[in-house]
Design an enzyme around this catalytic site. Structure first.
Site, mmCIF file in Angstrom:
data_model
loop_
_atom_site.group_PDB
_atom_site.id
_atom_site.type_symbol
_atom_site.label_atom_id
_atom_site.label_comp_id
_atom_site.label_asym_id
_atom_site.label_seq_id
_atom_site.Cartn_x
_atom_site.Cartn_y
_atom_site.Cartn_z
ATOM 1 N N ASP A 1 -0.475 13.685 -2.972
ATOM 2 C CA ASP A 1 -0.622 12.650 -3.896
ATOM 3 C C ASP A 1 1.403 12.912 -4.667
ATOM 4 O OD1 ASP A 1 -2.072 11.419 -6.089
ATOM 5 O OD2 ASP A 1 -1.776 12.677 -7.562
ATOM 6 N N ASP B 1 11.844 3.980 -6.331
ATOM 7 C CA ASP B 1 13.695 4.662 -5.477
ATOM 8 C C ASP B 1 14.391 3.897 -6.760
ATOM 9 O OD1 ASP B 1 12.211 6.698 -4.680
ATOM 10 O OD2 ASP B 1 12.485 5.443 -2.447
HETATM 11 P P1 IMP Z 1 0.179 8.348 -4.506
HETATM 12 O O1 IMP Z 1 -0.127 7.188 -3.314
HETATM 13 O O2 IMP Z 1 -1.603 7.722 -5.230
HETATM 14 O O3 IMP Z 1 0.115 9.753 -4.333
HETATM 15 O O4 IMP Z 1 0.937 7.068 -5.513
HETATM 16 C C1 IMP Z 1 2.560 7.620 -5.345
HETATM 17 C C2 IMP Z 1 3.036 6.050 -6.401
HETATM 18 O O5 IMP Z 1 4.022 7.320 -7.609
HETATM 19 C C3 IMP Z 1 3.313 5.651 -5.634
HETATM 20 O O6 IMP Z 1 3.168 4.049 -5.025
HETATM 21 C C4 IMP Z 1 5.153 4.839 -6.085
HETATM 22 O O7 IMP Z 1 5.044 4.332 -7.454
HETATM 23 C C5 IMP Z 1 5.131 6.641 -7.058
HETATM 24 N N1 IMP Z 1 5.853 7.220 -5.263
HETATM 25 C C6 IMP Z 1 5.913 8.606 -5.382
HETATM 26 N N2 IMP Z 1 6.505 9.126 -4.042
HETATM 27 C C7 IMP Z 1 7.896 7.728 -4.564
HETATM 28 C C8 IMP Z 1 8.828 8.016 -3.965
HETATM 29 O O8 IMP Z 1 9.629 8.934 -2.689
HETATM 30 N N3 IMP Z 1 9.851 6.741 -3.676
HETATM 31 C C9 IMP Z 1 9.436 6.027 -5.036
HETATM 32 N N4 IMP Z 1 8.109 5.846 -5.952
HETATM 33 C C10 IMP Z 1 6.869 7.535 -5.302
#
Ligand code: IMP
Length: 196
Positions: free
Chosen positions: A69, A153
Site C-alpha cells: 500500500d 511520478d
Molecule cells: P494503492 O494501490 O492503494 O497502494 O494506491 C497507491 C497510489 O499512490 C497509486 O495509485 C498512485 O496514485 C500513488 N503511487 C504509489 N506509488 C507511486 C509511485 O511509485 N509513483 C507514482 N504514484 C504512486
C-alpha cells in the site's frame, strides 16, 4: 515457496515480481492463483491497508500473499493525499486528473516538501505476518515533467537529481523509490523468516 501478489496494478506487479523472484520464491498473480479479491481499503494507515489486502488474498487463495500500500504525503496538505492517493478527487479522475488536482491544491502553498511511502506486508496461512516500510523524500514540482512511471511520478521532484520520478529510468527509480526501499527491507525480513 509460492507467494501470491495481492495487486492488480501491472507496474507494481512487475516491480515486486522482479525483486521477489531473486529470493527463489515462486511469485504468481491473483489471476494465476485463481482468485479475484476486491478489498475495501478502510484503513487510515498504509500499514493497515496493506495488511487488509494481503490477508484477504491469503484467505482466498490459501497461499502466503504479499500486498503493497503506497501513496504520496504532502506536508503543506497535512499529509494528503496519503492513503487516499489512488482515490484523490474521487473515482472519476485518472492519473493525469489527480496530478492536476494536486498542483491546483498546491498553488501558493509552502513548503512543497513531500514523501512517497510504501508498506509491504506478507500474510502467511499460519497467521505469521511480515511487514516493511520504505520512504522517498522529494518536493511537489510546479508542472508535470517526464513520461516514465505512473501516478504522481511527473510531479514528484528530486531536488538532488533535478529530475522528477517520471524522468528516471525504471532502474534508477527502483534504486531509490519508496517501494524499492520497502522491498529491500522486506526482502531481508523474508530471508530471515525463511531461514528460521
Ligand atoms: P494503492 O494501490 O492503494 O497502494 O494506491 C497507491 C497510489 O499512490 C497509486 O495509485 C498512485 O496514485 C500513488 N503511487 C504509489 N506509488 C507511486 C509511485 O511509485 N509513483 C507514482 N504514484 C504512486
Amino acid at each position: 515457496m509460492k507467494l501470491v501478489l495481492a495487486s492488480k496494478n501491472e507496474k507494481k506487479l512487475v516491480e515486486l515480481r522482479d525483486i521477489l523472484s531473486r529470493l527463489g520464491v515462486q511469485v504468481c498473480s491473483e489471476a494465476e492463483a485463481g482468485v479475484d479479491v476486491e478489498v475495501e481499503e478502510t484503513g487510515t494507515t498504509f500499514e493497515e491497508n496493506s495488511l487488509l489486502k494481503a490477508r484477504a488474498v491469503m484467505q482466498a487463495s490459501g497461499l502466503p500473499a504479499v500486498a503493497d500500500d503506497s501513496g504520496l504525503c504532502v506536508d503543506a496538505l497535512n499529509g494528503a493525499p496519503g492513503v487516499y492517493s489512488a482515490r484523490y478527487g474521487g473515482e472519476g479522475l485518472d492519473d493525469a486528473g489527480r496530478t492536476r488536482l494536486l498542483l491546483e491544491n498546491m498553488k501558493g502553498q509552502m513548503p512543497r516538501t513531500a514523501r512517497f511511502v510504501s508498506v509491504i506486508t506478507c500474510c502467511f496461512p499460519n497467521g505469521d505476518v511480515i511487514s516493511a516500510r520504505g520512504e522517498c523524500e522529494g518536493t511537489v514540482a510546479f508542472a508535470p515533467q517526464g513520461e516514465g512511471g505512473f501516478g504522481y511520478d511527473p510531479v514528484f521532484f528530486l531536488p538532488e537529481r533535478k529530475k522528477t520520478f517520471a524522468q528516471l529510468t525504471a532502474q534508477e527509480k527502483n534504486a531509490i523509490s519508496h517501494r524499492g526501499r520497502a522491498l529491500e527491507a522486506f526482502q531481508a525480513k523474508l530471508k530471515e523468516y525463511l531461514n528460521q
